[in-house]
Design a protein around this motif. Structure first.
Motif, PDB file in Angstrom:
ATOM      1  N   SER A  68       0.843  -1.193   0.000  1.00 45.55           N
ATOM      2  CA  SER A  68       0.000   0.000   0.000  1.00 45.55           C
ATOM      3  C   SER A  68       0.881   1.247   0.000  1.00 45.55           C
ATOM      4  O   SER A  68       1.954   1.250   0.614  1.00 45.55           O
ATOM      5  CB  SER A  68      -0.894   0.011   1.248  1.00 45.55           C
ATOM      6  N   VAL A  69       0.428   2.293  -0.659  1.00 43.90           N
ATOM      7  CA  VAL A  69       1.178   3.552  -0.621  1.00 43.90           C
ATOM      8  C   VAL A  69       1.244   4.111   0.798  1.00 43.90           C
ATOM      9  O   VAL A  69       2.093   4.953   1.101  1.00 43.90           O
ATOM     10  CB  VAL A  69       0.578   4.618  -1.556  1.00 43.90           C
ATOM     11  N   ASN A  70       0.338   3.654   1.660  1.00 41.15           N
ATOM     12  CA  ASN A  70       0.288   4.150   3.037  1.00 41.15           C
ATOM     13  C   ASN A  70       1.211   3.388   3.980  1.00 41.15           C
ATOM     14  O   ASN A  70       1.326   3.753   5.154  1.00 41.15           O
ATOM     15  CB  ASN A  70      -1.158   4.046   3.558  1.00 41.15           C
ATOM     16  N   ASP A  71       1.859   2.335   3.479  1.00 40.56           N
ATOM     17  CA  ASP A  71       2.645   1.454   4.350  1.00 40.56           C
ATOM     18  C   ASP A  71       4.104   1.898   4.428  1.00 40.56           C
ATOM     19  O   ASP A  71       5.029   1.130   4.146  1.00 40.56           O
ATOM     20  CB  ASP A  71       2.534   0.014   3.852  1.00 40.56           C
ATOM     21  N   GLU A  72       4.309   3.151   4.841  1.00 37.48           N
ATOM     22  CA  GLU A  72       5.663   3.693   4.925  1.00 37.48           C
ATOM     23  C   GLU A  72       6.454   3.083   6.082  1.00 37.48           C
ATOM     24  O   GLU A  72       7.684   3.075   6.058  1.00 37.48           O
ATOM     25  CB  GLU A  72       5.611   5.212   5.073  1.00 37.48           C
ATOM     26  N   GLY A 110      -1.263  14.716  -2.452  1.00 37.09           N
ATOM     27  CA  GLY A 110      -2.204  15.002  -1.373  1.00 37.09           C
ATOM     28  C   GLY A 110      -3.530  14.274  -1.437  1.00 37.09           C
ATOM     29  O   GLY A 110      -4.379  14.464  -0.559  1.00 37.09           O
ATOM     30  N   ALA A 111      -3.751  13.432  -2.458  1.00 40.43           N
ATOM     31  CA  ALA A 111      -5.010  12.695  -2.568  1.00 40.43           C
ATOM     32  C   ALA A 111      -4.952  11.414  -1.740  1.00 40.43           C
ATOM     33  O   ALA A 111      -3.906  10.779  -1.639  1.00 40.43           O
ATOM     34  CB  ALA A 111      -5.306  12.364  -4.029  1.00 40.43           C
ATOM     35  N   ALA A 112      -6.080  11.038  -1.181  1.00 36.14           N
ATOM     36  CA  ALA A 112      -6.145   9.834  -0.351  1.00 36.14           C
ATOM     37  C   ALA A 112      -6.116   8.578  -1.221  1.00 36.14           C
ATOM     38  O   ALA A 112      -6.642   8.547  -2.337  1.00 36.14           O
ATOM     39  CB  ALA A 112      -7.409   9.845   0.497  1.00 36.14           C
ATOM     40  N   VAL A 113      -5.498   7.536  -0.678  1.00 35.19           N
ATOM     41  CA  VAL A 113      -5.561   6.191  -1.250  1.00 35.19           C
ATOM     42  C   VAL A 113      -6.059   5.281  -0.141  1.00 35.19           C
ATOM     43  O   VAL A 113      -5.488   5.254   0.944  1.00 35.19           O
ATOM     44  CB  VAL A 113      -4.180   5.718  -1.765  1.00 35.19           C
ATOM     45  N   PHE A 153      -7.351   5.214  -5.671  1.00 30.37           N
ATOM     46  CA  PHE A 153      -6.994   6.601  -5.394  1.00 30.37           C
ATOM     47  C   PHE A 153      -8.203   7.514  -5.496  1.00 30.37           C
ATOM     48  O   PHE A 153      -9.155   7.246  -6.243  1.00 30.37           O
ATOM     49  CB  PHE A 153      -5.903   7.096  -6.358  1.00 30.37           C
ATOM     50  N   GLU A 154      -8.163   8.613  -4.761  1.00 33.00           N
ATOM     51  CA  GLU A 154      -9.045   9.748  -5.023  1.00 33.00           C
ATOM     52  C   GLU A 154      -8.397  10.570  -6.147  1.00 33.00           C
ATOM     53  O   GLU A 154      -7.185  10.517  -6.362  1.00 33.00           O
ATOM     54  CB  GLU A 154      -9.211  10.607  -3.763  1.00 33.00           C
ATOM     55  N   ILE A 155      -9.210  11.319  -6.858  1.00 33.28           N
ATOM     56  CA  ILE A 155      -8.668  12.153  -7.941  1.00 33.28           C
ATOM     57  C   ILE A 155      -7.928  13.339  -7.314  1.00 33.28           C
ATOM     58  O   ILE A 155      -8.501  14.081  -6.504  1.00 33.28           O
ATOM     59  CB  ILE A 155      -9.795  12.651  -8.866  1.00 33.28           C
ATOM     60  N   PRO A 156      -6.652  13.548  -7.662  1.00 32.28           N
ATOM     61  CA  PRO A 156      -5.908  14.663  -7.071  1.00 32.28           C
ATOM     62  C   PRO A 156      -6.539  16.017  -7.391  1.00 32.28           C
ATOM     63  O   PRO A 156      -7.192  16.180  -8.426  1.00 32.28           O
ATOM     64  CB  PRO A 156      -4.514  14.544  -7.712  1.00 32.28           C
ATOM     65  N   LYS A 157      -6.336  16.970  -6.503  1.00 35.31           N
ATOM     66  CA  LYS A 157      -6.841  18.323  -6.723  1.00 35.31           C
ATOM     67  C   LYS A 157      -6.270  18.886  -8.020  1.00 35.31           C
ATOM     68  O   LYS A 157      -5.064  18.838  -8.260  1.00 35.31           O
ATOM     69  CB  LYS A 157      -6.450  19.217  -5.542  1.00 35.31           C
ATOM     70  N   GLN A 171     -10.735   5.437 -12.231  1.00 39.14           N
ATOM     71  CA  GLN A 171      -9.889   4.535 -13.013  1.00 39.14           C
ATOM     72  C   GLN A 171      -8.746   5.239 -13.743  1.00 39.14           C
ATOM     73  O   GLN A 171      -7.680   4.661 -13.913  1.00 39.14           O
ATOM     74  CB  GLN A 171     -10.755   3.782 -14.032  1.00 39.14           C
ATOM     75  N   VAL A 172      -8.969   6.465 -14.187  1.00 39.13           N
ATOM     76  CA  VAL A 172      -7.917   7.224 -14.880  1.00 39.13           C
ATOM     77  C   VAL A 172      -8.078   8.705 -14.550  1.00 39.13           C
ATOM     78  O   VAL A 172      -9.205   9.203 -14.491  1.00 39.13           O
ATOM     79  CB  VAL A 172      -7.987   7.063 -16.420  1.00 39.13           C
ATOM     80  N   TYR A 173      -6.958   9.381 -14.315  1.00 36.59           N
ATOM     81  CA  TYR A 173      -6.976  10.844 -14.167  1.00 36.59           C
ATOM     82  C   TYR A 173      -5.840  11.444 -14.969  1.00 36.59           C
ATOM     83  O   TYR A 173      -4.861  10.770 -15.320  1.00 36.59           O
ATOM     84  CB  TYR A 173      -6.879  11.259 -12.694  1.00 36.59           C
TER      85      TYR A 173
END
Length: 254
Positions: A68-72, A110-113, A153-157, A171-173
């Motif tokens: 996970s991207v959150n598993d730092e 800064g977008a949540a995953v 992912f959430e769509i980045p600002k 699915q795509v941004y």
């Protein structure tokens, strides 16, 4: 003389390499290099200066992975990778993120995953969202690609939402005209899919309505891979438009 395109890719697990776009980029005479994060000792305190200098990369492709991207905490290099990504993206340079790679770009900005409402594994239909601006990356109205994810992912600002499906809305941004993030795997090849099946137990772990069996995936016809591979090649050409134009302009000056 036209400068050689310098392509760098970030690889996170041993079984998830460059996939279909390798031949496409070699056909462009690109110089290809990699950072293999999976080969680093888990407890290594990676310094950002150990990664390539931003100026030495014309195109960055960020591959997938099982973490996970959150598993730092378990993968400390994730924090350094995201710091480097922010530095790279701040210069408006071309980047493409594939599955975990798309999540990493979004998260670095800064977008949540987080856990996806539905885990997806197998060949799934994806559709272009309504009212996509004309200048955006041109996706087919509907297409079928390989999904292999439990988070999304959430769509980045500031990004534009380009594609969705019933299992996972995002699915795509697209960010500007130089960054594309995919939740699926357009790069997948028959060989890469076999490696996925050998090295990842997701077929056993994932459950729900959007999961195909290992047997179904092993019997995938070669034709299933074509559309995703074409979309990735087109994505590379799209994000490189300004880079190639700039290089040509420099050549003419010389």
């Amino acid at each position: 003389m036209k400068p050689q395109l310098k392509v760098h890719y970030f690889q996170h697990i041993a079984g998830e390499g460059f996939g279909s776009c390798y031949e496409y980029l070699k056909g462009m005479n690109a110089k290809i290099s990699a950072t293999e994060f999976f080969a680093l000792p888990i407890d290594l305190a990676l310094d950002i200066e150990a990664l390539p200098h931003v100026d030495d990369v014309d195109l960055l492709i960020i591959m997938g992975g099982t973490m996970s991207v959150n598993d730092e905490a378990n993968f400390p290099w994730l924090k350094i990778e995201k710091r480097w990504l922010r530095r790279y993206l701040a210069q408006g340079k071309p980047a493409i993120g594939l599955c975990l790679g798309g999540q990493l770009i979004a998260n670095a900005l800064g977008a949540a995953v987080s856990k996806s409402p539905h885990e997806e594994l197998g060949w799934m239909s994806v559709r272009k969202t309504a009212h996509v601006p004309a200048h955006c990356f041109p996706l087919p109205d509907e297409f079928q690609v390989l999904q292999w994810h439990g988070e999304s992912f959430e769509i980045p600002k500031g990004a534009i939402h380009l594609a969705e499906n019933d299992g996972c809305r995002n699915q795509v941004y697209q960010i500007g005209q130089n960054v594309l993030g995919f939740q699926f795997h357009p790069e997948i090849t028959p060989h890469a899919l076999n490696l996925f099946l050998e090295t990842d137990d997701a077929c056993e772990r994932y459950t729900g309505a959007y999961i195909q069996s290992e047997g179904e995936l092993k019997s995938s016809s070669k034709s299933k891979f074509i559309q995703g591979n074409q979309i990735l090649n087109q994505a590379i050409a799209y994000v490189l438009q300004r880079t190639v134009a700039g290089q040509l302009a420099e050549c003419h000056k010389a």
